[in-house]
Design an enzyme around this catalytic site. Structure first.
Site, short mmCIF file in Angstrom:
data_model
loop_
_atom_site.label_atom_id
_atom_site.label_comp_id
_atom_site.label_asym_id
_atom_site.label_seq_id
_atom_site.Cartn_x
_atom_site.Cartn_y
_atom_site.Cartn_z
N ASP A 77 0.83 -1.20 0.00
CA ASP A 77 0.00 0.00 0.00
C ASP A 77 0.86 1.26 0.00
O ASP A 77 1.98 1.24 0.51
CB ASP A 77 -0.92 -0.02 1.24
CG ASP A 77 -2.07 0.96 1.11
OD1 ASP A 77 -2.33 1.46 0.00
OD2 ASP A 77 -2.71 1.25 2.14
N ASN B 40 -10.65 -2.54 -6.22
CA ASN B 40 -9.82 -1.65 -7.05
C ASN B 40 -10.44 -1.31 -8.40
O ASN B 40 -10.03 -0.35 -9.06
CB ASN B 40 -8.41 -2.23 -7.26
CG ASN B 40 -7.53 -2.16 -6.03
OD1 ASN B 40 -6.62 -2.98 -5.85
ND2 ASN B 40 -7.78 -1.20 -5.15
#
Ligand code: FPP
Length: 248
Positions: free
Chosen positions: A21, A69
């Site tokens: 991340d 996503n």
């Protein structure tokens, strides 16, 4: 002594899972577009894969694209898919040279056909490699795979192949996309976020969680060694008391 030599190779996690991340924030900090962060994240993927293979970690799972996503801007989704295709194609030789097998978990059939093709070719070419398995979680979400496992088991119950009360934890594990992969002992998340984000929810029941503020594109071998050392300094009790662990 440097961090690597402090690692106890007898107490290595067999499986490390990583929530990569912070690519977007890293890029923004440098005044660059988010995709620049993803591109630079590939070097961290290389470093961590190499470090795990060198140490003797058997499985490394990287959360590369979640089902959530898809809601990112189309431009970013397309760029990520192209980057995946390009990286998998380019790195197959390195995977072969290092005896690393490529695997994928997630709803792969719903990925663009180019991405599927690159993945399938990569998995096929590396299928006999033995040193380490690199698992890419793509179009993956833990709730998706748990829902699918529940549906598959319910069908078996409906067909009379199984009684509901006979369902065990092992049976549930065997119906997840990780069925041939042991549960991770260590889960790492970069970028200072302290969340699991729908990743391996069933499999991390006993995993040690390690959070670092470092953004993924800056994560290097040294950071991985630190995470492993931190893991090795913890006492894993699995619900028992400290005394029971010492007496074991
Ligand atoms: C999270 O950062 C990262 C991703 C969603 C993608 C990770 C992909 C790569 C590193 C590229 C290639 C990977 C492989 C395995 C070949 P973010 O965009 O959520 O960052 P932010 O939280 O700062 O916005």
């Amino acid at each position: 002594m440097d961090s690597k030599s402090k690692i106890d190779l007898q107490k290595l996690p067999r499986h490390i899972a990583v929530i990569m991340d912070g690519n977007g924030r890293w890029a923004k900090q440098m005044g660059k577009p988010r995709v620049f962060g993803h591109k630079n994240g590939v070097q961290s993927v290389r470093e961590v894969s190499e470090a795990c293979a060198e140490l003797g970690v058997e499985y490394l799972t990287l959360y590369a694209f979640s089902t959530e996503n898809w809601s990112r801007p189309a431009f970013e989704v397309n760029a990520l898919m192209s980057l995946l295709v390009e990286t998998v194609r380019k790195e197959v030789k390195t995977l072969m040279d290092n005896d690393i097998r490529l695997e994928a978990i997630g709803d792969i059939e719903k990925l663009p056909s180019k991405t599927q093709k690159a993945l399938i070719e990569g998995m096929h070419t590396t299928k006999d490699n033995k040193r380490m398995t690199l698992v890419l979680a793509l179009n993956y979400s833990a709730r998706w795979e748990i829902r699918k496992a529940v549906q598959d088991l319910s069908t078996k119950v409906k067909l009379g192949e199984l009684a509901a009360e006979e369902i065990t934890d092992d049976m549930i594990s065997a119906h997840l996309s990780t069925k041939r992969i042991p549960d991770p002992e260590l889960l790492i998340r970069t970028s200072g976020e302290h969340r699991i984000s729908n990743f391996l929810l069933w499999q991390i029941a006993y995993a040690e969680l390690y959070f670092t503020d470092i953004f993924w594109p800056e994560f290097r071998k040294e950071n991985l060694y630190q995470a492993i050392l931190n893991y090795q300094n913890r006492e894993r009790r699995f619900g028992k008391t400290s005394d029971q662990i010492v007496l074991k």
